[in-house]
Design a protein around this motif. Sequence first.
Motif, PDB file in Angstrom:
ATOM      1  N   GLY A 129       9.981  10.906  -3.726  1.00 27.23           N
ATOM      2  CA  GLY A 129      10.421  10.880  -2.501  1.00 27.23           C
ATOM      3  C   GLY A 129       8.970  11.803  -1.050  1.00 27.23           C
ATOM      4  O   GLY A 129       9.084  12.568  -0.143  1.00 27.23           O
ATOM      5  N   SER A 130       7.795  11.471  -1.480  1.00 26.72           N
ATOM      6  CA  SER A 130       6.453  12.632  -1.268  1.00 26.72           C
ATOM      7  C   SER A 130       5.649  10.883  -0.499  1.00 26.72           C
ATOM      8  O   SER A 130       4.235  11.652  -0.093  1.00 26.72           O
ATOM      9  N   GLU A 131       6.106   9.921  -1.320  1.00 25.86           N
ATOM     10  CA  GLU A 131       5.243   9.004  -0.249  1.00 25.86           C
ATOM     11  C   GLU A 131       5.629   7.720   0.061  1.00 25.86           C
ATOM     12  O   GLU A 131       7.144   7.924  -0.294  1.00 25.86           O
ATOM     13  N   ILE A 132       5.682   6.584   0.999  1.00 26.10           N
ATOM     14  CA  ILE A 132       5.469   6.011   1.983  1.00 26.10           C
ATOM     15  C   ILE A 132       4.806   5.045   1.322  1.00 26.10           C
ATOM     16  O   ILE A 132       4.039   4.342   0.987  1.00 26.10           O
ATOM     17  N   VAL A 133       5.794   4.329   0.844  1.00 25.79           N
ATOM     18  CA  VAL A 133       4.865   2.177   0.242  1.00 25.79           C
ATOM     19  C   VAL A 133       5.530   1.155   1.397  1.00 25.79           C
ATOM     20  O   VAL A 133       6.881   1.243   1.831  1.00 25.79           O
ATOM     21  N   VAL A 134       3.963   0.598   2.109  1.00 27.82           N
ATOM     22  CA  VAL A 134       4.194   0.224   2.913  1.00 27.82           C
ATOM     23  C   VAL A 134       3.982  -1.630   2.557  1.00 27.82           C
ATOM     24  O   VAL A 134       2.888  -1.983   1.959  1.00 27.82           O
ATOM     25  N   ILE A 135       4.630  -2.537   3.569  1.00 28.58           N
ATOM     26  CA  ILE A 135       4.705  -4.082   2.775  1.00 28.58           C
ATOM     27  C   ILE A 135       4.570  -4.480   3.905  1.00 28.58           C
ATOM     28  O   ILE A 135       5.329  -4.551   5.422  1.00 28.58           O
ATOM     29  N   GLN A 136       2.977  -5.522   4.139  1.00 26.15           N
ATOM     30  CA  GLN A 136       2.804  -5.765   5.164  1.00 26.15           C
ATOM     31  C   GLN A 136       2.584  -7.387   5.202  1.00 26.15           C
ATOM     32  O   GLN A 136       2.135  -8.145   4.100  1.00 26.15           O
ATOM     33  N   LEU A 137       2.636  -8.360   6.073  1.00 27.41           N
ATOM     34  CA  LEU A 137       2.465  -9.817   5.603  1.00 27.41           C
ATOM     35  C   LEU A 137       2.129 -10.020   8.103  1.00 27.41           C
ATOM     36  O   LEU A 137       2.538  -9.708   8.064  1.00 27.41           O
ATOM     37  N   VAL A 138       1.092 -10.822   7.051  1.00 19.97           N
ATOM     38  CA  VAL A 138       0.577 -10.917   8.684  1.00 19.97           C
ATOM     39  C   VAL A 138      -0.502 -12.796   8.014  1.00 19.97           C
ATOM     40  O   VAL A 138      -0.598 -13.070   7.265  1.00 19.97           O
ATOM     41  N   THR A 139       0.121 -13.825   8.934  1.00 16.71           N
ATOM     42  CA  THR A 139       0.065 -14.611   9.251  1.00 16.71           C
ATOM     43  C   THR A 139      -0.117 -15.264  10.815  1.00 16.71           C
ATOM     44  O   THR A 139      -0.069 -15.239  11.979  1.00 16.71           O
ATOM     45  N   SER A 140      -0.780 -15.793  10.710  1.00 17.10           N
ATOM     46  CA  SER A 140      -1.320 -16.694  12.034  1.00 17.10           C
ATOM     47  C   SER A 140      -1.029 -17.816  12.444  1.00 17.10           C
ATOM     48  O   SER A 140      -0.958 -18.816  13.589  1.00 17.10           O
ATOM     49  N   SER A 198       0.801  -1.285  -0.006  1.00 15.81           N
ATOM     50  CA  SER A 198      -0.318   0.640  -0.620  1.00 15.81           C
ATOM     51  C   SER A 198       0.879   1.191   0.378  1.00 15.81           C
ATOM     52  O   SER A 198       2.185   1.132  -0.171  1.00 15.81           O
ATOM     53  N   THR A 199       0.412   2.218   0.056  1.00 19.94           N
ATOM     54  CA  THR A 199       0.555   3.915  -0.364  1.00 19.94           C
ATOM     55  C   THR A 199      -0.184   4.447   0.609  1.00 19.94           C
ATOM     56  O   THR A 199      -0.635   4.482   0.185  1.00 19.94           O
ATOM     57  N   VAL A 200       1.276   5.630   1.096  1.00 22.63           N
ATOM     58  CA  VAL A 200       0.381   6.702   2.099  1.00 22.63           C
ATOM     59  C   VAL A 200       1.176   7.620   1.863  1.00 22.63           C
ATOM     60  O   VAL A 200       2.711   7.758   1.717  1.00 22.63           O
ATOM     61  N   VAL A 243       7.043  -3.374   6.207  1.00 25.07           N
ATOM     62  CA  VAL A 243       8.665  -2.627   5.554  1.00 25.07           C
ATOM     63  C   VAL A 243       8.003  -1.477   5.816  1.00 25.07           C
ATOM     64  O   VAL A 243       7.031  -1.385   4.389  1.00 25.07           O
ATOM     65  N   ALA A 244       8.583  -0.352   6.191  1.00 25.21           N
ATOM     66  CA  ALA A 244       8.475   1.203   4.502  1.00 25.21           C
ATOM     67  C   ALA A 244       9.414   1.661   3.655  1.00 25.21           C
ATOM     68  O   ALA A 244       9.636   1.192   4.404  1.00 25.21           O
ATOM     69  N   VAL A 245       9.249   1.754   3.608  1.00 25.36           N
ATOM     70  CA  VAL A 245       9.680   2.366   2.582  1.00 25.36           C
ATOM     71  C   VAL A 245       9.633   3.411   1.495  1.00 25.36           C
ATOM     72  O   VAL A 245       8.708   4.412   1.448  1.00 25.36           O
ATOM     73  N   THR A 246      10.983   4.960   1.575  1.00 26.59           N
ATOM     74  CA  THR A 246      10.438   6.173   0.746  1.00 26.59           C
ATOM     75  C   THR A 246       9.991   5.793  -0.085  1.00 26.59           C
ATOM     76  O   THR A 246      10.614   4.595  -1.249  1.00 26.59           O
ATOM     77  N   GLY A 247       8.550   5.998  -0.999  1.00 24.93           N
ATOM     78  CA  GLY A 247       8.564   5.750  -2.544  1.00 24.93           C
ATOM     79  C   GLY A 247       9.290   6.764  -3.390  1.00 24.93           C
ATOM     80  O   GLY A 247      10.428   7.355  -3.356  1.00 24.93           O
ATOM     81  N   SER A 248       9.258   6.828  -4.389  1.00 24.32           N
ATOM     82  CA  SER A 248      10.506   7.313  -5.533  1.00 24.32           C
ATOM     83  C   SER A 248      10.542   9.317  -6.167  1.00 24.32           C
ATOM     84  O   SER A 248      11.234   9.132  -5.785  1.00 24.32           O
ATOM     85  N   ILE A 305      10.266  10.285   7.517  1.00 25.47           N
ATOM     86  CA  ILE A 305       9.670  10.012   8.809  1.00 25.47           C
ATOM     87  C   ILE A 305       9.693   8.381   9.016  1.00 25.47           C
ATOM     88  O   ILE A 305       9.899   8.837  10.115  1.00 25.47           O
ATOM     89  N   ILE A 306      10.226   7.819   8.121  1.00 26.42           N
ATOM     90  CA  ILE A 306      10.667   6.500   7.775  1.00 26.42           C
ATOM     91  C   ILE A 306      12.119   6.406   9.422  1.00 26.42           C
ATOM     92  O   ILE A 306      12.032   5.883  10.290  1.00 26.42           O
ATOM     93  N   ALA A 307      12.993   7.565   9.142  1.00 27.80           N
ATOM     94  CA  ALA A 307      14.172   7.830  10.185  1.00 27.80           C
ATOM     95  C   ALA A 307      13.601   8.200  11.376  1.00 27.80           C
ATOM     96  O   ALA A 307      14.461   7.672  12.399  1.00 27.80           O
ATOM     97  N   GLY A 308      13.318   8.594  11.489  1.00 26.27           N
ATOM     98  CA  GLY A 308      12.725   9.355  12.592  1.00 26.27           C
ATOM     99  C   GLY A 308      11.362   7.966  13.371  1.00 26.27           C
ATOM    100  O   GLY A 308      11.458   8.114  14.609  1.00 26.27           O
ATOM    101  N   THR A 309      10.253   7.671  12.575  1.00 26.18           N
ATOM    102  CA  THR A 309       9.815   6.146  13.227  1.00 26.18           C
ATOM    103  C   THR A 309      10.567   5.148  13.977  1.00 26.18           C
ATOM    104  O   THR A 309      10.790   4.881  15.602  1.00 26.18           O
ATOM    105  N   ALA A 310      12.115   4.537  13.039  1.00 24.64           N
ATOM    106  CA  ALA A 310      12.986   4.332  13.635  1.00 24.64           C
ATOM    107  C   ALA A 310      13.652   4.393  14.945  1.00 24.64           C
ATOM    108  O   ALA A 310      13.890   3.445  15.384  1.00 24.64           O
TER     109      ALA A 310
END
Length: 233
Positions: free
Chosen positions: A170-181, A96-98, A163-168, A108-113
């Motif tokens: 620089g104004s978007e964040i791409v979020v990759i998420q894996l969920v499992t039971s 997803s993109t944010v 995993v949150a990655v800076t978009g191409s 944002i990413i550096a600050g969050t970490a």
Amino acid sequence: MNEPFAGAAEKPIPEIWYGIPHGYVQVDLDPPVEQIEELVQQVLALPDGLRAQAEPVVQFYAGFVTALNKQNARACLLGMHLDEYDEPATSVITFSTVPAHGTSAKAIIAGTAADTVDGSAHPLELPAGLAYFSEEERRTPAPGRPAEGSDGPLMGDIWQGTVAVTGSGGSEIVVIQLVTSAVEMAEDFRNILLGVAHTLSFSDPSLSGDEAGTGAREPEPDSVVAAVRSVFG
């Protein structure tokens, strides 16, 4: 892996490409109306017993796709693997993109970490850009009917990696998420998530700069596609 790479270019920038690990299939998040209508007609034509089993599956798919689209999901992969007892272990990977809303995505990413007190998030250097990885186990409502006499919904434990990655741009964040039971397989799914994150690209990995206009499909040895094959075999 099932496919060397896949793209999610139908929605607004940034366009993204990523590797699909073995055991995962891509979910169509924007199925044509005709396809849904045909599926419904096929279900309605089933004998009563089979229709009763098929209808909840179709309803789940419709609700699942609707929920992902509301969350601005760009792509979704469903996975099924076997655990140590040869039982199926399912998982979902979403992209997803944010929007960063005028703030630097890198900041944002550096600050969050940096601000995570419990150390559950830490920065990553990925081929696609600066990122951070976080994980957690939590209890959440689970599919199925609760036990008779229960006051609340059926609950279950899940592992969630992000995993949150800076978009191409620089104004978007791409979020990759894996969920499992399958929380007991968290290490395996963590490796899958990080492997997918390392394949993320904002340019078509099947084409080198000179080949972009020719449609050539053979990847260069150091390209993202080659990295995908290296990660997933």
